[in-house]
Design a protein around this motif. Structure first.
Motif, mmCIF file in Angstrom:
data_model
loop_
_atom_site.group_PDB
_atom_site.id
_atom_site.type_symbol
_atom_site.label_atom_id
_atom_site.label_comp_id
_atom_site.label_asym_id
_atom_site.label_seq_id
_atom_site.Cartn_x
_atom_site.Cartn_y
_atom_site.Cartn_z
ATOM 1 N N GLU A 164 -29.000 -62.270 44.689
ATOM 2 C CA GLU A 164 -28.611 -63.418 45.285
ATOM 3 C C GLU A 164 -28.256 -64.417 44.211
ATOM 4 O O GLU A 164 -29.501 -65.340 43.930
ATOM 5 N N GLY A 165 -27.253 -64.599 43.371
ATOM 6 C CA GLY A 165 -27.188 -65.394 42.243
ATOM 7 C C GLY A 165 -28.321 -65.272 41.309
ATOM 8 O O GLY A 165 -28.362 -63.962 40.657
ATOM 9 N N ARG A 166 -29.045 -66.113 41.047
ATOM 10 C CA ARG A 166 -30.063 -65.951 40.113
ATOM 11 C C ARG A 166 -31.321 -65.167 40.661
ATOM 12 O O ARG A 166 -32.463 -64.957 39.950
ATOM 13 N N ARG A 167 -31.633 -65.596 41.952
ATOM 14 C CA ARG A 167 -32.414 -64.860 42.556
ATOM 15 C C ARG A 167 -32.593 -63.256 42.802
ATOM 16 O O ARG A 167 -31.373 -62.935 43.292
ATOM 17 N N SER A 168 -33.759 -62.764 42.806
ATOM 18 C CA SER A 168 -33.862 -61.404 43.677
ATOM 19 C C SER A 168 -35.012 -60.971 44.401
ATOM 20 O O SER A 168 -35.871 -61.877 44.221
ATOM 21 N N LYS A 169 -34.874 -60.070 45.189
ATOM 22 C CA LYS A 169 -35.806 -60.007 45.918
ATOM 23 C C LYS A 169 -36.168 -58.233 45.931
ATOM 24 O O LYS A 169 -35.147 -57.495 45.778
ATOM 25 N N PRO A 170 -37.327 -57.778 46.173
ATOM 26 C CA PRO A 170 -37.501 -56.356 46.190
ATOM 27 C C PRO A 170 -36.966 -55.743 47.368
ATOM 28 O O PRO A 170 -37.857 -55.806 48.667
ATOM 29 N N VAL A 171 -36.017 -55.085 47.338
ATOM 30 C CA VAL A 171 -35.153 -54.466 48.583
ATOM 31 C C VAL A 171 -34.964 -53.037 47.929
ATOM 32 O O VAL A 171 -34.052 -53.100 47.197
ATOM 33 N N LEU A 172 -35.594 -52.193 48.771
ATOM 34 C CA LEU A 172 -35.047 -50.853 48.184
ATOM 35 C C LEU A 172 -33.700 -49.975 48.910
ATOM 36 O O LEU A 172 -33.691 -50.325 50.169
ATOM 37 N N GLN A 173 -32.829 -50.062 48.101
ATOM 38 C CA GLN A 173 -31.440 -49.614 48.762
ATOM 39 C C GLN A 173 -30.949 -47.976 48.049
ATOM 40 O O GLN A 173 -30.704 -48.018 46.978
ATOM 41 N N TRP A 174 -30.827 -47.193 48.897
ATOM 42 C CA TRP A 174 -30.190 -45.887 48.619
ATOM 43 C C TRP A 174 -28.730 -45.628 49.124
ATOM 44 O O TRP A 174 -28.435 -46.086 50.416
ATOM 45 N N THR A 175 -28.034 -45.026 48.191
ATOM 46 C CA THR A 175 -26.667 -44.535 48.888
ATOM 47 C C THR A 175 -26.848 -43.150 48.602
ATOM 48 O O THR A 175 -26.932 -42.655 47.555
ATOM 49 N N LEU A 176 -26.675 -42.166 49.610
ATOM 50 C CA LEU A 176 -26.727 -40.878 49.584
ATOM 51 C C LEU A 176 -25.454 -40.192 50.264
ATOM 52 O O LEU A 176 -24.930 -40.712 51.351
ATOM 53 N N GLU A 177 -25.105 -39.160 49.376
ATOM 54 C CA GLU A 177 -23.903 -38.418 49.800
ATOM 55 C C GLU A 177 -24.500 -37.001 50.413
ATOM 56 O O GLU A 177 -25.225 -36.497 49.969
ATOM 57 N N THR A 178 -23.698 -36.490 51.337
ATOM 58 C CA THR A 178 -24.126 -35.267 52.057
ATOM 59 C C THR A 178 -24.136 -34.029 51.039
ATOM 60 O O THR A 178 -23.075 -34.065 50.012
ATOM 61 N N LYS A 179 -24.807 -32.954 51.063
ATOM 62 C CA LYS A 179 -24.716 -31.859 50.305
ATOM 63 C C LYS A 179 -25.133 -30.778 51.263
ATOM 64 O O LYS A 179 -25.690 -31.136 52.172
ATOM 65 N N GLU A 180 -24.799 -29.340 50.844
ATOM 66 C CA GLU A 180 -25.292 -28.365 51.512
ATOM 67 C C GLU A 180 -26.814 -28.503 51.865
ATOM 68 O O GLU A 180 -27.483 -28.441 51.064
ATOM 69 N N VAL A 181 -27.105 -28.147 53.143
ATOM 70 C CA VAL A 181 -28.529 -27.956 53.445
ATOM 71 C C VAL A 181 -29.158 -26.858 53.118
ATOM 72 O O VAL A 181 -28.422 -25.673 53.282
ATOM 73 N N GLU A 182 -30.048 -26.840 52.218
ATOM 74 C CA GLU A 182 -30.504 -25.367 51.589
ATOM 75 C C GLU A 182 -31.521 -24.706 52.163
ATOM 76 O O GLU A 182 -31.861 -23.672 51.990
ATOM 77 N N GLY A 183 -32.251 -25.245 53.552
ATOM 78 C CA GLY A 183 -32.851 -24.523 54.175
ATOM 79 C C GLY A 183 -34.227 -24.517 53.724
ATOM 80 O O GLY A 183 -35.126 -23.870 54.138
ATOM 81 N N THR A 184 -34.681 -25.412 52.760
ATOM 82 C CA THR A 184 -35.867 -25.790 52.241
ATOM 83 C C THR A 184 -36.951 -26.506 53.281
ATOM 84 O O THR A 184 -36.103 -27.159 54.216
ATOM 85 N N GLU A 185 -38.083 -26.536 53.232
ATOM 86 C CA GLU A 185 -38.939 -27.289 54.037
ATOM 87 C C GLU A 185 -38.515 -28.605 53.852
ATOM 88 O O GLU A 185 -38.648 -29.041 52.582
ATOM 89 N N LEU A 186 -38.680 -29.711 54.750
ATOM 90 C CA LEU A 186 -38.485 -30.959 54.653
ATOM 91 C C LEU A 186 -39.997 -31.690 53.959
ATOM 92 O O LEU A 186 -40.766 -31.359 54.360
ATOM 93 N N ALA A 187 -39.218 -32.410 53.191
ATOM 94 C CA ALA A 187 -40.562 -33.158 52.434
ATOM 95 C C ALA A 187 -40.846 -34.593 53.388
ATOM 96 O O ALA A 187 -40.018 -35.381 53.506
ATOM 97 N N PRO A 188 -42.258 -34.758 53.576
ATOM 98 C CA PRO A 188 -42.429 -36.078 54.294
ATOM 99 C C PRO A 188 -41.997 -37.361 53.426
ATOM 100 O O PRO A 188 -42.189 -37.563 52.211
ATOM 101 N N LEU A 189 -41.853 -38.499 54.228
ATOM 102 C CA LEU A 189 -41.499 -39.571 53.708
ATOM 103 C C LEU A 189 -42.749 -40.552 53.695
ATOM 104 O O LEU A 189 -43.130 -41.271 54.904
ATOM 105 N N VAL A 190 -43.720 -40.811 52.828
ATOM 106 C CA VAL A 190 -45.193 -41.185 52.855
ATOM 107 C C VAL A 190 -45.142 -42.450 52.352
ATOM 108 O O VAL A 190 -44.286 -42.801 51.402
ATOM 109 N N LEU A 191 -45.654 -43.499 53.052
ATOM 110 C CA LEU A 191 -45.816 -44.888 52.863
ATOM 111 C C LEU A 191 -47.368 -44.964 51.960
ATOM 112 O O LEU A 191 -48.216 -44.081 52.023
#
Length: 146
Positions: free
Chosen positions: A113-140
């Motif tokens: 925001e202008g000269r300031r910045s904040k730690p905010v994680l932002q992803w833009t993801l696009e769909t692709k074919e689901v490969e049937g692999t096991e889902l990996a957990p999103l760990v904190l």
């Protein structure tokens, strides 16, 4: 108002609406009927890594197979609390979300925001074919063992 985890994702390619409503209550969503899904400041509040990736996978079911977009926003400290963790937690989240049928198109760790910045994680993801692999957990960070 509805709980996303309780909503049924239904196959109904000829549906006139992407929403399944009965008696004024949202009961389901039509699979592959949305262009965009936004998950903003929600994943880190879910109670487990498995629930987080389940939400991402369910969002994938809602999106069109060709060029559907998922936007994910999380506070920078939400994923990694403290500096003891030496790996790249955001990259691990990116890889995990790709197991749910996405390709990371863009990632940024700062909101400017202008000269300031904040730690905010932002992803833009696009769909692709689901490969049937096991889902990996999103760990904190707080869920990792030392």
């Amino acid at each position: 108002q509805a709980d996303f985890f309780e909503l049924e994702i239904v196959e109904a390619p000829d549906a006139e609406s992407p929403l399944c409503v009965k008696d004024g209550k949202l009961e389901g969503l039509v699979a592959t009927s949305f262009d965009v899904v936004v998950l903003s400041l929600v994943l880190s509040f879910l109670p487990s890594p498995e629930k987080r990736i389940e939400m991402v996978a369910k969002a994938r079911q809602c999106l069109r197979d060709h060029r559907g977009l998922l936007f994910v926003v999380e506070g920078g400290s939400a994923i990694m609390e403290g500096n003891w963790y030496q790996k790249d937690a955001a990259a691990e989240w990116s890889q995990a979300m790709e197991t749910a049928g996405f390709k990371v198109m863009n990632f940024d760790s700062q909101l400017r925001e202008g000269r300031r910045s904040k730690p905010v994680l932002q992803w833009t993801l696009e769909t692709k074919e689901v490969e049937g692999t096991e889902l990996a957990p999103l760990v904190l960070g707080k869920e990792l063992e030392w």
